[in-house]
Design a protein around this motif. Structure first.
Motif, short mmCIF file in Angstrom:
data_model
loop_
_atom_site.label_atom_id
_atom_site.label_comp_id
_atom_site.label_asym_id
_atom_site.label_seq_id
_atom_site.Cartn_x
_atom_site.Cartn_y
_atom_site.Cartn_z
N SER A 80 -32.97 -100.68 -29.89
CA SER A 80 -32.66 -99.99 -28.25
C SER A 80 -34.24 -99.11 -28.99
CB SER A 80 -31.97 -98.71 -29.52
OG SER A 80 -32.43 -98.03 -30.10
N GLY A 81 -34.47 -98.67 -27.04
CA GLY A 81 -35.93 -97.58 -26.89
C GLY A 81 -35.12 -97.68 -25.00
N TYR A 82 -36.61 -97.16 -24.48
CA TYR A 82 -36.68 -96.52 -23.24
C TYR A 82 -36.71 -97.79 -22.11
CZ TYR A 82 -36.71 -92.29 -25.49
OH TYR A 82 -35.53 -91.05 -26.06
N TYR A 83 -36.00 -98.22 -21.25
CA TYR A 83 -36.76 -98.88 -20.15
C TYR A 83 -37.37 -98.11 -18.54
CZ TYR A 83 -31.82 -97.98 -17.91
OH TYR A 83 -31.00 -97.68 -17.49
N LEU A 84 -37.91 -98.65 -17.96
CA LEU A 84 -38.34 -98.63 -16.45
C LEU A 84 -38.10 -98.99 -14.87
CD1 LEU A 84 -39.25 -95.75 -14.88
CD2 LEU A 84 -41.26 -96.82 -15.21
N SER A 85 -37.31 -99.21 -14.88
CA SER A 85 -36.79 -99.78 -13.81
C SER A 85 -37.42 -99.40 -12.19
CB SER A 85 -35.27 -99.92 -13.52
OG SER A 85 -35.23 -101.38 -12.47
N ALA A 86 -37.65 -100.45 -11.10
CA ALA A 86 -37.33 -100.31 -10.14
C ALA A 86 -37.16 -101.37 -9.20
CB ALA A 86 -39.40 -100.49 -9.26
N ARG A 208 -39.80 -105.80 -23.49
CA ARG A 208 -38.74 -106.78 -23.20
C ARG A 208 -39.64 -106.83 -21.05
NH1 ARG A 208 -33.02 -105.36 -23.31
NH2 ARG A 208 -33.33 -104.94 -21.03
N LEU A 209 -38.93 -107.74 -20.57
CA LEU A 209 -39.28 -107.67 -19.23
C LEU A 209 -37.88 -108.75 -18.42
CD1 LEU A 209 -42.90 -109.28 -18.55
CD2 LEU A 209 -42.14 -107.16 -18.73
N THR A 210 -37.45 -108.23 -17.55
CA THR A 210 -35.91 -108.19 -16.83
C THR A 210 -35.96 -108.36 -15.28
OG1 THR A 210 -35.18 -107.23 -18.45
CG2 THR A 210 -33.52 -107.47 -16.84
N GLY A 211 -35.74 -109.19 -14.72
CA GLY A 211 -35.57 -109.71 -13.63
C GLY A 211 -34.05 -109.82 -12.84
N PHE A 212 -33.13 -108.73 -11.89
CA PHE A 212 -32.08 -108.91 -12.05
C PHE A 212 -31.44 -108.50 -10.43
CE2 PHE A 212 -33.08 -104.46 -13.03
CZ PHE A 212 -33.06 -103.80 -11.86
N GLY A 213 -30.38 -109.72 -10.29
CA GLY A 213 -29.81 -109.01 -9.23
C GLY A 213 -28.56 -108.21 -9.13
N ARG A 214 -27.74 -107.24 -8.03
CA ARG A 214 -26.51 -106.60 -8.41
C ARG A 214 -25.66 -106.49 -7.32
NH1 ARG A 214 -28.81 -101.50 -11.50
NH2 ARG A 214 -29.09 -102.62 -13.49
N TYR A 215 -24.78 -107.22 -7.17
CA TYR A 215 -23.79 -107.21 -5.93
C TYR A 215 -22.99 -105.76 -6.12
CZ TYR A 215 -21.32 -107.70 -1.85
OH TYR A 215 -20.54 -107.71 -0.51
N LEU A 216 -23.17 -104.12 -4.95
CA LEU A 216 -22.45 -103.41 -5.36
C LEU A 216 -21.56 -103.27 -4.65
CD1 LEU A 216 -25.90 -100.99 -4.91
CD2 LEU A 216 -24.83 -102.02 -6.92
N TRP A 227 -26.47 -106.15 -1.64
CA TRP A 227 -26.95 -106.73 -3.00
C TRP A 227 -28.82 -105.53 -2.86
CZ3 TRP A 227 -26.24 -110.18 -5.88
CH2 TRP A 227 -25.17 -111.69 -6.25
N TYR A 228 -28.99 -105.54 -5.05
CA TYR A 228 -29.38 -105.20 -5.38
C TYR A 228 -30.72 -105.68 -5.96
CZ TYR A 228 -32.46 -101.14 -8.05
OH TYR A 228 -33.21 -100.37 -8.63
N TYR A 229 -32.06 -105.99 -6.05
CA TYR A 229 -32.86 -106.64 -6.50
C TYR A 229 -33.44 -106.07 -6.78
CZ TYR A 229 -30.88 -110.19 -3.88
OH TYR A 229 -29.74 -110.90 -2.61
N GLY A 230 -34.29 -105.95 -8.92
CA GLY A 230 -34.78 -104.99 -8.79
C GLY A 230 -35.73 -105.74 -10.31
N PHE A 231 -36.68 -104.81 -11.16
CA PHE A 231 -37.33 -104.72 -12.39
C PHE A 231 -37.93 -104.39 -12.98
CE2 PHE A 231 -41.44 -105.42 -14.22
CZ PHE A 231 -41.83 -106.54 -14.58
N SER A 232 -37.98 -104.40 -14.49
CA SER A 232 -37.89 -103.65 -15.48
C SER A 232 -38.78 -104.26 -16.75
CB SER A 232 -36.00 -103.15 -15.88
OG SER A 232 -35.40 -104.05 -16.68
N ILE A 233 -39.25 -103.31 -17.42
CA ILE A 233 -39.95 -103.58 -18.35
C ILE A 233 -38.63 -101.90 -19.67
CG2 ILE A 233 -41.30 -101.47 -17.51
CD1 ILE A 233 -43.46 -103.16 -19.51
#
Length: 240
Positions: A80-86, A208-216, A227-233
């Motif tokens: 577990s831990g913390y993440y930051l996303s844009a 961990r690096l992450t790329g994602f797409g969401r449909y709101l 659609w919402y597109y983002g990247f996080s670490i």
């Protein structure tokens, strides 16, 4: 300065700093190194559980064993831990997308499942959104891990509307009711549920690096779905 303008300005500043942090945090969080184990199959030897499991690596001729070592990420169970996303989204048919940042906490209940909770700030030069979100993801327990997930976010939002006949200098430029003048409005609560798809990549056993797409799917009706597109670490470690 009105409350809505203050919130919008704050969200914009947070969004800008968040994007910079996401861009520049990656190398520092990963100790400014290339992805660990890029040229060897035992990639996560810095993790005690993984190191114990693969203390004696597969023989050079054992291709299947090498591939297993190179892809195995089952050791992340209970990390577990913390993440930051844009990210970036355009609500409804808007041609003015909102940039966003999100910060929160995430954890692996199992090597194939994560949950998270975070706070979000999104803004453009007209609107803002401030709120929080929770979600779950199901992924393969591998170094490069595709996933599907679902989540919910809710918060407060502002908007704008035409104000050419209200007798007020809404934009503080010394003129009243000029052409195309708009006033800010408080839209109240905005919520959305979403399905999402994406992919994780473990830069190191902790990063961990992450790329994602969401449909709101929003509470404002289908015309405002987006659609919402983002990247996080994320920086994670084993729970004690």
């Amino acid at each position: 300065m009105t409350t809505s303008i203050l919130f919008q300005t704050t969200a914009s500043v947070l969004m800008g700093w968040g994007c910079l942090i996401v861009l520049f945090w990656v190398p520092s969080a990963a100790q400014a190194q290339l992805p660990s184990g890029l040229t060897k199959s035992r990639w996560a030897m810095d993790d005690p559980e993984y190191a114990e499991k693969y203390a004696h690596g597969a023989a050079k001729t054992d291709i299947a064993g090498k591939l297993k070592q190179a892809n195995d990420a089952r050791f992340v169970d209970h990390h577990s831990g913390y993440y930051l996303s844009a990210g970036l989204t355009a609500i409804g048919k808007s041609n003015n997308p909102l940039g966003s940042i999100e910060a929160g906490y995430t954890g692996y209940g199992a090597s194939f499942m994560t949950s998270r909770a975070g706070l979000i700030a999104a803004a453009n030069d007209e609107d803002y959104f401030l709120g929080g979100e929770i979600g779950m993801r199901f992924q393969t327990p591998s170094r490069l891990a595709p996933f599907v997930g679902t989540g919910l976010f809710t918060g407060i939002s502002s908007g704008s509307e035409p104000a050419t006949d209200d007798g007020i200098d809404n934009d503080d430029d010394g003129r009243i009711d000029e052409r195309h003048e708009e006033r800010e409005t408080f839209d109240g609560a905005l919520s959305a549920i979403y399905p999402e798809v994406g992919i994780h990549f473990w830069w190191t056993p902790r990063t961990r690096l992450t790329g994602f797409g969401r449909y709101l799917i929003t509470t404002d009706g289908r015309a405002n779905d987006a659609w919402y597109y983002g990247f996080s670490i994320a920086i994670l470690s084993k729970e004690h």
